[in-house]
Every structure is written in structure tokens, then in C-alpha cells.
Design a protein around this motif. Structure first.
Motif, PDB file in Angstrom:
ATOM      1  N   LEU A  51       0.949  -1.286   0.071  1.00  0.00           N
ATOM      2  CA  LEU A  51      -0.068  -0.019  -0.011  1.00  0.00           C
ATOM      3  C   LEU A  51       0.786   1.206  -0.151  1.00  0.00           C
ATOM      4  O   LEU A  51       0.729   2.315  -0.629  1.00  0.00           O
ATOM      5  CB  LEU A  51      -0.957   0.084   1.191  1.00  0.00           C
ATOM      6  CG  LEU A  51      -1.864  -1.106   1.297  1.00  0.00           C
ATOM      7  CD1 LEU A  51      -2.832  -0.967   2.388  1.00  0.00           C
ATOM      8  CD2 LEU A  51      -2.796  -1.262   0.039  1.00  0.00           C
ATOM      9  N   GLN A  52       1.989   1.170   0.730  1.00  0.00           N
ATOM     10  CA  GLN A  52       2.962   2.329   0.734  1.00  0.00           C
ATOM     11  C   GLN A  52       3.291   2.506  -0.774  1.00  0.00           C
ATOM     12  O   GLN A  52       3.577   3.777  -1.063  1.00  0.00           O
ATOM     13  CB  GLN A  52       4.121   2.135   1.577  1.00  0.00           C
ATOM     14  CG  GLN A  52       4.028   2.172   3.166  1.00  0.00           C
ATOM     15  CD  GLN A  52       4.891   1.463   3.855  1.00  0.00           C
ATOM     16  OE1 GLN A  52       5.975   0.865   3.431  1.00  0.00           O
ATOM     17  NE2 GLN A  52       4.834   1.217   4.913  1.00  0.00           N
ATOM     18  N   VAL A  54       1.514   2.153  -3.491  1.00  0.00           N
ATOM     19  CA  VAL A  54       0.388   2.553  -4.332  1.00  0.00           C
ATOM     20  C   VAL A  54       0.390   3.920  -3.877  1.00  0.00           C
ATOM     21  O   VAL A  54       0.244   4.829  -4.973  1.00  0.00           O
ATOM     22  CB  VAL A  54      -0.854   1.754  -3.719  1.00  0.00           C
ATOM     23  CG1 VAL A  54      -1.956   2.514  -4.301  1.00  0.00           C
ATOM     24  CG2 VAL A  54      -0.852   0.378  -4.222  1.00  0.00           C
ATOM     25  N   VAL A  55       0.497   4.493  -2.794  1.00  0.00           N
ATOM     26  CA  VAL A  55       0.450   5.883  -2.666  1.00  0.00           C
ATOM     27  C   VAL A  55       1.806   6.673  -2.643  1.00  0.00           C
ATOM     28  O   VAL A  55       1.817   7.992  -2.668  1.00  0.00           O
ATOM     29  CB  VAL A  55      -0.203   6.232  -1.086  1.00  0.00           C
ATOM     30  CG1 VAL A  55      -1.492   5.533  -1.003  1.00  0.00           C
ATOM     31  CG2 VAL A  55       0.748   5.837  -0.080  1.00  0.00           C
ATOM     32  N   CYS A  58       1.416   9.619  -5.051  1.00  0.00           N
ATOM     33  CA  CYS A  58       0.421  10.561  -5.007  1.00  0.00           C
ATOM     34  C   CYS A  58       0.865  11.878  -4.376  1.00  0.00           C
ATOM     35  O   CYS A  58       1.880  12.158  -3.545  1.00  0.00           O
ATOM     36  CB  CYS A  58      -0.939   9.796  -4.009  1.00  0.00           C
ATOM     37  SG  CYS A  58      -1.181   8.278  -4.880  1.00  0.00           S
ATOM     38  N   ALA A  65      -0.970   9.146   6.556  1.00  0.00           N
ATOM     39  CA  ALA A  65      -1.036   7.849   6.073  1.00  0.00           C
ATOM     40  C   ALA A  65       0.164   7.105   7.010  1.00  0.00           C
ATOM     41  O   ALA A  65       1.437   7.527   6.796  1.00  0.00           O
ATOM     42  CB  ALA A  65      -0.790   7.627   4.943  1.00  0.00           C
ATOM     43  N   HIS A  71      -0.902  12.757   3.161  1.00  0.00           N
ATOM     44  CA  HIS A  71      -1.383  12.411   2.042  1.00  0.00           C
ATOM     45  C   HIS A  71      -2.763  13.285   2.066  1.00  0.00           C
ATOM     46  O   HIS A  71      -3.262  13.399   3.073  1.00  0.00           O
ATOM     47  CB  HIS A  71      -1.694  10.936   1.690  1.00  0.00           C
ATOM     48  CG  HIS A  71      -0.169  10.380   1.106  1.00  0.00           C
ATOM     49  ND1 HIS A  71       0.259  10.222  -0.065  1.00  0.00           N
ATOM     50  CD2 HIS A  71       0.762   9.730   1.878  1.00  0.00           C
ATOM     51  CE1 HIS A  71       1.327   9.763  -0.193  1.00  0.00           C
ATOM     52  NE2 HIS A  71       1.839   9.337   0.965  1.00  0.00           N
ATOM     53  N   ASP A  72      -3.708  12.811   0.721  1.00  0.00           N
ATOM     54  CA  ASP A  72      -4.996  13.337   1.088  1.00  0.00           C
ATOM     55  C   ASP A  72      -5.672  12.287   1.610  1.00  0.00           C
ATOM     56  O   ASP A  72      -5.204  11.157   1.862  1.00  0.00           O
ATOM     57  CB  ASP A  72      -5.648  13.729  -0.311  1.00  0.00           C
ATOM     58  CG  ASP A  72      -5.581  12.540  -1.333  1.00  0.00           C
ATOM     59  OD1 ASP A  72      -5.675  11.263  -0.884  1.00  0.00           O
ATOM     60  OD2 ASP A  72      -5.846  12.519  -2.675  1.00  0.00           O
ATOM     61  N   HIS A  74      -8.124  10.420   1.028  1.00  0.00           N
ATOM     62  CA  HIS A  74      -8.364   8.816  -0.051  1.00  0.00           C
ATOM     63  C   HIS A  74      -7.112   8.086   0.499  1.00  0.00           C
ATOM     64  O   HIS A  74      -7.541   6.876   0.663  1.00  0.00           O
ATOM     65  CB  HIS A  74      -8.818   9.174  -1.101  1.00  0.00           C
ATOM     66  CG  HIS A  74      -9.049   7.955  -1.744  1.00  0.00           C
ATOM     67  ND1 HIS A  74      -8.403   7.275  -2.304  1.00  0.00           N
ATOM     68  CD2 HIS A  74     -10.620   7.646  -2.182  1.00  0.00           C
ATOM     69  CE1 HIS A  74      -9.074   6.211  -3.281  1.00  0.00           C
ATOM     70  NE2 HIS A  74     -10.411   6.320  -2.893  1.00  0.00           N
ATOM     71  N   ASP A  75      -6.105   8.700   0.200  1.00  0.00           N
ATOM     72  CA  ASP A  75      -4.822   7.642   0.319  1.00  0.00           C
ATOM     73  C   ASP A  75      -4.598   7.620   1.901  1.00  0.00           C
ATOM     74  O   ASP A  75      -4.248   6.151   2.104  1.00  0.00           O
ATOM     75  CB  ASP A  75      -3.790   8.347  -0.247  1.00  0.00           C
ATOM     76  CG  ASP A  75      -3.751   8.815  -1.668  1.00  0.00           C
ATOM     77  OD1 ASP A  75      -4.517   7.862  -2.510  1.00  0.00           O
ATOM     78  OD2 ASP A  75      -3.103   9.660  -2.421  1.00  0.00           O
ATOM     79  N   LEU A  78      -6.699   4.571   2.617  1.00  0.00           N
ATOM     80  CA  LEU A  78      -6.436   3.307   2.107  1.00  0.00           C
ATOM     81  C   LEU A  78      -5.500   2.503   3.080  1.00  0.00           C
ATOM     82  O   LEU A  78      -5.703   1.367   3.296  1.00  0.00           O
ATOM     83  CB  LEU A  78      -5.900   3.701   0.616  1.00  0.00           C
ATOM     84  CG  LEU A  78      -5.210   2.180   0.120  1.00  0.00           C
ATOM     85  CD1 LEU A  78      -6.359   1.165  -0.255  1.00  0.00           C
ATOM     86  CD2 LEU A  78      -4.171   2.628  -1.223  1.00  0.00           C
ATOM     87  N   GLN A 208     -13.501   4.743   2.896  1.00  0.00           N
ATOM     88  CA  GLN A 208     -13.406   5.721   1.673  1.00  0.00           C
ATOM     89  C   GLN A 208     -15.007   5.900   1.252  1.00  0.00           C
ATOM     90  O   GLN A 208     -15.341   7.133   0.999  1.00  0.00           O
ATOM     91  CB  GLN A 208     -12.742   5.174   0.675  1.00  0.00           C
ATOM     92  CG  GLN A 208     -11.120   5.069   0.957  1.00  0.00           C
ATOM     93  CD  GLN A 208     -10.422   4.137  -0.042  1.00  0.00           C
ATOM     94  OE1 GLN A 208     -10.894   3.322  -0.579  1.00  0.00           O
ATOM     95  NE2 GLN A 208      -9.226   4.626  -0.341  1.00  0.00           N
TER      96      GLN A 208
END
Length: 455
Positions: A51-52, A54-55, A58, A65, A71-72, A74-75, A78, A208
Motif C-alpha cells: 500500500l505504501q 500505491v500511494v 500521490c 498515512a 497524503h490526501d 483518500h490515500d 487506504l 473511503q
């Protein structure tokens, strides 16, 4: 003209508007400590690194996170909502048969950070999120639980309530948000039968979804008001034995007080048997665990459906194995995470003890479920002695609560398992506890940002 009666989500939204009191905030802080420990411990697993990744590319934002920076929202959701149940040590509500914390708390935290809220904003959102999750979850009941993952299903309602609390939505807007989230909620148990991390992703997606639903309602978008009890609503589609009245039933206090915590690193369905075995061995003599030749566990049907696994091959399977949980105690004593690894599954000594465990259904335990998770254990020793014990409830239930020091110790141990430096872990726990006394996120957020990836 006939005026339709208020829907269940309208009534629930109204209930969620009432003020949160100091005891509920203190309980929310304790559960935030517990979730944080679970999430930090989850940094050790491969899902965290995936997951790290993935973002990583971003854009930055105001929300933390864990181990991945700012992060925003959404992230952040996640990662944070996925990590909370990786170790299977997240909190639980027995009657609702679900885990509120992993979904509700990440939304409350990220939303409060995004909105520049204070400590009480965060804790109030947690209380209201738990309320919605538990009320919907207990109404869905065991017929929904057979195929659906209620932490994801009901959790989306809780995530919505938490977000609505932080955003300051009124009852009408909150009802719209709950309807929108409910129209897309759910998660199937098939992932339990395969070695995949989908269960954790269910939590992230529920979080989310709840945030987005609240944001849309704030913008004026309406949602289906009869999403629960309607002719094509959630109950009709997924819960043939649903009890709709439980969504809005009168309660003496906030339902966050009726949650349970997990002291042991296994599925909650294994905990009554773990406690009963501890009790049985304690009634004998030191070292009796090494003399075990046979163990019989009599427990409720759902525990067998989820945790009758005689030969687990992986760490995840071991957490859902009554046989492994009890064998590990006989071999090593008090359960710790190191007893639930791939290597532990392959240990010949534990494998031999697993083969000595017989699991059967107990009608009385099944009748008490889900209000109580119980088990009876009978242990036969090599010298002919028989040790027995019964548990109606497990350690961590409201009837046998974990004390604040126990919760903090658990969180410290899990954080260190995840690679977090002890000084930082301790500072995080102190700051979370201070939130109930008027503490702010101004100190907590920088500390959360110091959490580094565990490789």
C-alpha cells in the motif's frame, strides 16, 4: 395525504446528533490507543509495503498515512483503514459480530486532520461512528454474517457517521449520507477461503465510501432514505432474519461502552477457548502444558465455522485455528504474535499438539451467541488427571474488561512488533490519552508523521 414515517436512517441520524459526554470520550480515547497499536503492528506485514507503494507517487495532503507521510484523505484511508485488522487483534462488538475500530477510527482521524479539528472533534466522531456501526450491524444479525463481512457492511455506515460528525452535518444531511453509503456497501466472506488480504481492503473501501458519502451530502446530494428497510434495501437483499428495530432501539448509553478488546493475536472466536485453557492449566500445576495428551473444546457453532482448522499452513490461517491457538499455549504459554507465524505452523511440536485437539459444538454456547462468546475446555494429562474450565465471556469483554494499563501495554508491544521505536510509541499513547482531557492534534499529528516503514 398520508405522510410517510421517518425511515430508519432518518431516525438514526437524529439519534447521532445528541452531545457526547466525557465517559464516552474517554472510552473513545482508549479504543484509539488500541487501534493505533494494531495498525502500527500491521506495518510489519507485506500489505503495508504494497500500500505504501500505491500511494508513494500521490500528491501530499493534510492527513497522516501511517509510515507513508502526509497524503490526501483518500490515500490516508487506504493505508490506515487496511492496517488496523492485519494482525486480527482489533476491537469487536459481540452482538453486531464486527470490528468497529478499523473502519471508524481512520475516518475520524483523517477527517479531523483535514478539517483542522480538535481532540474532542476526533473523539466525538469515533463515538458516533461506533454507534452507527453497532446499531446497523446488530440489526443485520447472523443471517447476514453467514455470507457477508459485516465490518465492511455496517462499517460504511459508521464511517459515514464519523465523517458527518466532523463535517458538522445536520440530521437531514446525515440521513442522506447514510443512505448513499448504504446503497453501495458490503463485502463477501469468500476471501476467507483463500490466502488474500481482501478482508483488510474491505475496511479501507468502507472507510473511503463513508467519507465520500458525507462529503456529497454536505454538497447537497440526496441519498435513499429507506436503504435499510426498503423492499429492495439492504435487509431484504442480504439479511433475511434482520431485526430492523435494533437500528433505533432505545439505549441507556452510547454503545461504544459495549465493545470488547482482544488481548490475544487470534480471531475473536478463538478467545473463549484460549481463556478457558488458561484457566484449566492454572487449576493444575506449573508445567502441566507439557503433559497434555488430549484437549476437547466445546464452543458455539460460528466459532467452529470460522476456526475449525486442524492444519493451518500460514500465519493468517493460524489466527483462524482453534487447534493452533491451544497447541501454541501448551507449547509456549501465554499467546504472543511470534506463535502465529508461518514458522510456528511448521513447528513439529505444535503440529503434534494440534492433532490432540478435538473441537465440537456446545448447544448452550450456541444459544448464547452472539450476546456471549463462550467455550468449555477439557484437558487430559499424561498422568491421568483431567483439568476443566468454562468461559461464558472472554477477557476484554465488558464483563471482564482490560484495564487501561493492559490496553497501553498491548499497544506498546504491537507497535514494537511493527518496528516503531519504544519512545515514539509511548509518546503516541500519551498524546492519544490526553485527547479526552482537552488535548489537541497539534502534537499528535507530528508524532504520527514520524512513524517509519518497517522493512
Amino acid at each position: 395525504m398520508t405522510v410517510a414515517s421517518p425511515s430508519l436512517v432518518q431516525q438514526l441520524a437524529t439519534q447521532l446528533q445528541r452531545p457526547v459526554d466525557a465517559p464516552a470520550r474517554q472510552r473513545a480515547a482508549a479504543l484509539l490507543v488500541d487501534w493505533l497499536g494494531c495498525a502500527l503492528g500491521g506495518l510489519r506485514g507485506p500489505l503495508a509495503q504494497q500500500l505504501q507503494g500505491v500511494v508513494a507517487s500521490c500528491a501530499p495532503g493534510p492527513c497522516t498515512a501511517l509510515s507513508a507521510g502526509q497524503h490526501d484523505i483518500h490515500d490516508a484511508l487506504l493505508i490506515n483503514a487496511a492496517l488496523g485488522n492485519v494482525l486480527e487483534m482489533d476491537d469487536v462488538h459481540r452482538a453486531a459480530i464486527l470490528h468497529p475500530g478499523p473502519v471508524v477510527i481512520p475516518v475520524a482521524l483523517a477527517a479531523t486532520q483535514r478539517q483542522n479539528g480538535n481532540g474532542h472533534d476526533l473523539l466525538d466522531a469515533i463515538v458516533r461512528g461506533y454507534e452507527a456501526t453497532i446499531r446497523v450491524g446488530r440489526a443485520l444479525g447472523t443471517s447476514h454474517y453467514r455470507y457477508w463481512h459485516p465490518t465492511s457492511t455496517a462499517g460504511a455506515f459508521g464511517a459515514t457517521a464519523a465523517a458527518a460528525s466532523v463535517l458538522g452535518l445536520d440530521a437531514t444531511q446525515t440521513a442522506d449520507a447514510l443512505g448513499t453509503a448504504g446503497s453501495r456497501t458490503g463485502g463477501l466472506w469468500q476471501m476467507r477461503h483463500e490466502s488474500v488480504p481482501t478482508k483488510s481492503l474491505h475496511n479501507a473501501q468502507a472507510a473511503q465510501s463513508g467519507w465520500q458519502a458525507a462529503l456529497l451530502a454536505q454538497a447537497g446530494l440526496r441519498g435513499p432514505r429507506y436503504i435499510l428497510e426498503g423492499e429492495q434495501g439492504l435487509f431484504a437483499a442480504t439479511a433475511p432474519q434482520a431485526e430492523p428495530a435494533l437500528v433505533v432501539a432505545a439505549e441507556a448509553d452510547w454503545l461504544i461502552h459495549s465493545t470488547s478488546l482482544k488481548p490475544w493475536p487470534a480471531c475473536r472466536h478463538a478467545h473463549p477457548a484460549i481463556d478457558a485453557l488458561h484457566d484449566a492449566l492454572a487449576s493444575g500445576r506449573p508445567g502441566d502444558g507439557a503433559q497434555v495428551v488430549a484437549i476437547e473444546v466445546a464452543t458455539y457453532a460460528e466459532a467452529l465455522r470460522f476456526c475449525d482448522r486442524a492444519e493451518p499452513q500460514t500465519a493468517l490461517q493460524a489466527k483462524f485455528s482453534l487447534q493452533h491457538a491451544l497447541a501454541a499455549i501448551c507449547a509456549h504459554g501465554t499467546p504472543v504474535l511470534a506463535h502465529y507465524t508461518d514458522a510456528a505452523c511448521a513447528d513439529p511440536a505444535i503440529a503434534r499438539l494440534r492433532s490432540a485437539v478435538q473441537v465440537v459444538e456446545d448447544a448452550a454456547c450456541s444459544a448464547r451467541f452472539p450476546a456471549h462468546y463462550g467455550a468449555n475446555v477439557r484437558v487430559q494429562l499424561a498422568d491421568g488427571r483431567v483439568l476443566q474450565a468454562q468461559r461464558v465471556d472472554a477477557w476484554g469483554d465488558p464483563e471482564q474488561p482490560m484495564h487501561p494499563a493492559d490496553i497501553d501495554t498491548k499497544a506498546m508491544e504491537l507497535a514494537q512488533w511493527g518496528g516503531v521505536e519504544p519512545g515514539l510509541a509511548h509518546a503516541l499513547i500519551v498524546q492519544v490519552r490526553n485527547l479526552a482531557e482537552g488535548g489537541t492534534l497539534d502534537t499528535l499529528t507530528p508524532l504520527l508523521s514520524q512513524v517509519s516503514p518497517c522493512h
